[in-house]
Design a protein around this motif. Structure first.
Motif, PDB file in Angstrom:
ATOM      1  N   UNK A  54       0.863  -1.177   0.000  1.00  0.00           N
ATOM      2  CA  UNK A  54       0.000   0.000   0.000  1.00  0.00           C
ATOM      3  C   UNK A  54       0.900   1.228   0.000  1.00  0.00           C
ATOM      4  N   UNK A  55       0.919   1.945  -1.086  1.00  0.00           N
ATOM      5  CA  UNK A  55       1.734   3.140  -1.197  1.00  0.00           C
ATOM      6  C   UNK A  55       0.805   4.311  -1.386  1.00  0.00           C
ATOM      7  N   UNK A  56       1.035   5.351  -0.619  1.00  0.00           N
ATOM      8  CA  UNK A  56       0.159   6.515  -0.687  1.00  0.00           C
ATOM      9  C   UNK A  56       0.978   7.782  -0.655  1.00  0.00           C
ATOM     10  N   UNK A  78       4.596  13.468   1.302  1.00  0.00           N
ATOM     11  CA  UNK A  78       5.634  12.455   1.337  1.00  0.00           C
ATOM     12  C   UNK A  78       5.084  11.201   0.673  1.00  0.00           C
ATOM     13  N   UNK A  79       5.944  10.431   0.050  1.00  0.00           N
ATOM     14  CA  UNK A  79       5.540   9.144  -0.509  1.00  0.00           C
ATOM     15  C   UNK A  79       5.836   8.100   0.560  1.00  0.00           C
ATOM     16  N   UNK A  80       4.831   7.331   0.921  1.00  0.00           N
ATOM     17  CA  UNK A  80       5.002   6.390   2.022  1.00  0.00           C
ATOM     18  C   UNK A  80       4.380   5.043   1.697  1.00  0.00           C
ATOM     19  N   UNK A 116       4.651  -1.152   5.017  1.00  0.00           N
ATOM     20  CA  UNK A 116       6.021  -1.257   5.532  1.00  0.00           C
ATOM     21  C   UNK A 116       6.178  -0.403   6.785  1.00  0.00           C
ATOM     22  N   UNK A 117       5.568   0.778   6.786  1.00  0.00           N
ATOM     23  CA  UNK A 117       5.626   1.650   7.956  1.00  0.00           C
ATOM     24  C   UNK A 117       4.976   1.012   9.170  1.00  0.00           C
ATOM     25  N   UNK A 120       9.978   8.010   6.112  1.00  0.00           N
ATOM     26  CA  UNK A 120       8.743   8.385   5.408  1.00  0.00           C
ATOM     27  C   UNK A 120       7.649   7.363   5.633  1.00  0.00           C
ATOM     28  N   UNK A 121       8.014   6.082   5.583  1.00  0.00           N
ATOM     29  CA  UNK A 121       7.020   5.021   5.806  1.00  0.00           C
ATOM     30  C   UNK A 121       6.433   5.092   7.210  1.00  0.00           C
TER      31      UNK A 121
END
Length: 121
Positions: free
Chosen positions: A20-22, A37-39, A43-44, A110-111
């Motif tokens: 899931x990238x947002x 920010x791209x996160x 993973x975060x 960022x994540x």
């Protein structure tokens, strides 16, 4: 652009196994204009549960002397993590935070920030 908390929807596909990238828009405040920010939220979350949960709580609500993280703008979280990683003294928990953050990459930071701002207050 509007002042929404999340610029783009988090999209995760179980069929193709993508993360899931947002694009996460920082929550605006008097100091922050609200940059993006791209996160990778998934993973975060994994990193947060492994590295941060014990001190800051499962939902980043803060525990004991460890502050609440949820509700802060992404830019603020990124800045603080970068300061700890650089060894700057920010308070009594600096030695612990410096040890936890010293190996984090910019993308890890960022994540983590993306995951935290995705949590409900």
């Amino acid at each position: 652009m509007g002042r929404g908390f999340l610029l783009a929807a988090v999209v995760a596909s179980a069929f193709c196994g993508s993360s899931a990238i947002a694009e996460v828009k920082a929550k605006p405040n008097a100091v922050d204009a609200g940059s993006e920010i791209a996160a990778d939220i998934v993973a975060g979350e994994k990193q947060y549960m492994r590295e941060c949960r014990a001190c800051h709580g499962r939902k980043a609500e803060g525990v004991s002397s460890f502050p609440k993280l949820v509700g802060h703008p992404a830019d603020h979280l990124v800045q603080r993590l970068e300061q700890y990683r650089a060894g700057e003294k920010l308070g009594p928990n600096t030695p612990l935070m410096a040890a936890v953050t010293k190996e984090l990459s910019d993308q890890d930071i960022s994540n983590l920030a993306g995951f935290i701002v995705s949590l409900p207050e």
